[in-house]
Structure formats: C-alpha cells, structure tokens
Design an enzyme around this catalytic site. Structure first.
Site, PDB file in Angstrom:
ATOM      1  N   ASN A  27     -10.410  -0.132  -0.503  1.00 43.68           N
ATOM      2  CA  ASN A  27      -8.955  -0.056  -0.371  1.00 43.68           C
ATOM      3  C   ASN A  27      -8.331  -0.628  -1.641  1.00 43.68           C
ATOM      4  O   ASN A  27      -8.429  -1.826  -1.901  1.00 43.68           O
ATOM      5  CB  ASN A  27      -8.518  -0.866   0.856  1.00 43.68           C
ATOM      6  CG  ASN A  27      -7.014  -0.846   1.099  1.00 43.68           C
ATOM      7  OD1 ASN A  27      -6.235  -0.549   0.206  1.00 43.68           O
ATOM      8  ND2 ASN A  27      -6.618  -1.188   2.312  1.00 43.68           N
ATOM      9  N   HIS A  83      -3.385   6.909   2.530  1.00 40.67           N
ATOM     10  CA  HIS A  83      -3.771   5.641   1.911  1.00 40.67           C
ATOM     11  C   HIS A  83      -5.171   5.279   2.369  1.00 40.67           C
ATOM     12  O   HIS A  83      -5.481   5.298   3.570  1.00 40.67           O
ATOM     13  CB  HIS A  83      -2.771   4.551   2.300  1.00 40.67           C
ATOM     14  CG  HIS A  83      -3.282   3.167   2.075  1.00 40.67           C
ATOM     15  ND1 HIS A  83      -3.790   2.753   0.861  1.00 40.67           N
ATOM     16  CD2 HIS A  83      -3.395   2.102   2.921  1.00 40.67           C
ATOM     17  CE1 HIS A  83      -4.185   1.501   0.959  1.00 40.67           C
ATOM     18  NE2 HIS A  83      -3.960   1.088   2.194  1.00 40.67           N
ATOM     19  N   CYS A 133       0.805  -1.225   0.000  1.00 36.44           N
ATOM     20  CA  CYS A 133       0.000   0.000   0.000  1.00 36.44           C
ATOM     21  C   CYS A 133       0.837   1.273   0.000  1.00 36.44           C
ATOM     22  O   CYS A 133       0.318   2.356  -0.287  1.00 36.44           O
ATOM     23  CB  CYS A 133      -0.952  -0.010   1.186  1.00 36.44           C
ATOM     24  SG  CYS A 133      -2.106  -1.405   1.160  1.00 36.44           S
TER      25      CYS A 133
END
Length: 333
Positions: free
Chosen positions: A284, A254, A112
């Site tokens: 996500n 993020h 990520c």
C-alpha cells in the site's frame, strides 16, 4: 468549447530496496502466510536513508513528462502524506528539481485519496482556463512514519511515486477525465491518523503519548467504510457518465488490501479479474498507489488504449473519490 483534462503521459518511481515478508518476520510476530492471506502483499519497497519523498516524486514526474513529450507544465500538484517538511510544501521543490521555476505548485493532503483529489484540482484549473497542462504526482515514503514494532501497519505500507501529465483537450477524446466524485467525513479522523506533531497536540500542553508520532489505523473499522464509500462514489461517476458497470473494462482502486479490492468488485457487480493492481509487489503506497498501478498495468499490457477505466480510492480524513476515463494511447518513457 468545453475544456477537459486529458491524460498525456505517465510515469513511476520505486526505491531500490525491496523488503520481503520473510524479512519482516525476523522482527515481527507474523508469518509470510499470515501477511499474504490478510493483505495480498508479498513484498514492498522502502526508501534508503538520506532520501525523501521529493526524490521519488521527481523520478516519477520526469518519467511522466518524458512520456508526454514535454519538459514543462503550468501546474505541479504533489499528493502526499509524508512531505519532506511540515513547511513548506513539497511541490515547489519538485517543480524546481524538474527544471520548472515560476510555475504554480502545491501539495494536496488527502492521504490515500490524495491522487484523485490532485487530479480533480488540476482538472478544474484546466477546465477554468487557468492552466493548459499539469503534472499530478502521488508520492510517499510511508516507511518514515511507520512504527517498526506494529504488525498491523508495518506489513502493509511501502514507498513509491506515480505521476500523470494532463493537458487541455476535448471532453470526448480518449484520455479525458470524466466527472470526479469527492467526499469526506471528518468524524472518522481518528481511524487513520498520526496523532502527534500537529497543532492539536503541540498546543494541548501535553507531551505526546508513546507511539503517537507514528501512523496508526483501525483496520477493521476502516474495511467496510472503505468498501461502502468507494462503491457509492464509483456508482456516482458511472451514473453521471451513463456508463453501465458491464462497460467497465478495468477497475484500478487504491491498493490498500486485496480483500478490500475483492469486496469492492463484488459490491459493484464487477468480475474480480477486471481489478488491476500491483499490491503484491509494492504494498500500500497511499497517495502513490493508483498512478503506480496505472503505470505498471500500462507497461505490462494489462491496460490498453480504448479500455474504459474506473479509478477509486478511500483514505484518511476520512476521504474518498472516483473518476472514469477511456485509456489513451501513451508512449512509455
């Protein structure tokens, strides 16, 4: 003259297939309310069968190039956890599909945090004079590595891609990336992982355990590590640039989980309303989440030229990173 990497174009690409919380409840022991309350997500996108990460990367890259008014760059960087193949990297194919043969192209694997690691790599090449322009793409098809029966991960992740074009410029101009703070802690490698398929498992002499071919995450253990590391990293880049937290107009973290983003804002002392994102609509998307959020915020007017923007991420590895910039005037592809 010191050379800086300046954001010159932006783009994104999402698969057409939308997967709602309601659809997931037909096969998982969960509810729409449970998912929303714990993650902030209402829907996510899944790539269609027959497509791949490179397809999304090409779509986002093409938009970013058009936004920048360019057809080529010196370097293509693709940040991804879900490459088309274990070997070779996905970036050379993406460059070729975008009509660029002969340019440098490589993948970055920092889960990520991958997009920020990619930005830092590209900015370093520009600062060193090795390149004058770069295309940095975060692209993921996380649906390809999710266990469809695992409620903990299946409700969170989605597919997508986002990209920016960087060009050489002046450190003082709008769009110039500030210092990048990057870090890692390999002791936490098992907290966010796919256990099977790599050399560790293949050379162990043992067959993988059931489910080891899928992505897994220890959510509770990751939560506070993520908040702490991103807070520390954000403070490092703010201190390096002499920027007070009150001068930050927008925080684009993020897009992991709405509770993590809220806790991060609180930890930094930043009003929660200054957190920009699209987590509710796309979930996500790992390495793609920051450029996707930036592109969407730019398109809908939440992100405006002249605003001071703080970027930060935390991911598998464990890895984390941050940077800061003043948002430039950009055209929309």
């Amino acid at each position: 003259m010191n050379r800086a990497a300046v954001v010159a174009g932006i783009g994104s690409c999402l698969p057409a297939r939308s997967v709602s919380n309601a659809e997931l409840t037909t096969r998982l022991d969960t509810t729409d309310e449970w998912i929303r309350s714990r993650t902030g997500i209402s829907t996510r996108r899944y790539a269609d069968q027959g497509s791949a990460t490179s397809d999304l990367a090409v779509g986002a890259g093409a938009q970013a190039l058009k936004s920048a008014g360019q057809t080529s760059v010196d370097v293509v960087v693709v940040a991804t956890t879900t490459p088309d193949r274990p070997c070779p990297g996905t970036a050379p194919l993406v460059a070729s599909q975008l009509g660029m043969t002969g340019v440098a192209a490589f993948d970055v694997a920092a889960v990520c945090t991958g997009f920020l690691y990619g930005l830092a790599n590209a900015a370093g090449l520009i600062a060193a004079g090795t390149a004058s322009s770069a295309l940095v793409i975060g692209a993921e098809t996380f649906s390809s590595i999710l266990n469809p029966d695992d409620r903990a991960t299946s409700v969170i992740f989605g597919d997508g891609a986002g990209a920016v074009v960087l060009r050489a410029g002046d450190p003082e101009e709008a769009g110039a990336l500030g210092p990048c703070d990057l870090g890692s802690d390999g002791e936490g490698q098992d907290l966010i992982t796919v256990r099977a398929g790599g050399s560790r498992q293949r050379l162990s002499g043992k067959a993988p355990e059931p489910g080891d071919e899928y992505f897994s995450m220890a959510g509770k253990e990751v939560f506070w590590r993520a908040v702490r590391r991103m807070t520390e990293s954000c403070r490092a880049v703010l201190d390096a640039t002499g920027t007070a937290i009150g001068e930050v107009d927008a925080l684009v973290g993020h897009q992991a989980n709405q509770r993590i983003l809220a806790s991060l804002a609180d930890s930094l002392g930043l009003p929660r309303e200054r957190c920009l994102g699209n987590l509710a609509e796309v979930g996500n998307t790992a390495a793609a989440s920051i450029p996707l959020a930036l592109d969407h915020a730019h398109a809908n007017g939440e992100l405006r030229a002249g605003q001071r923007v703080l970027l930060t991420a935390f991911g598998g590895g464990l890895t984390w990173g941050s940077t800061v910039l003043t948002w430039p005037v950009l055209s929309r592809a």
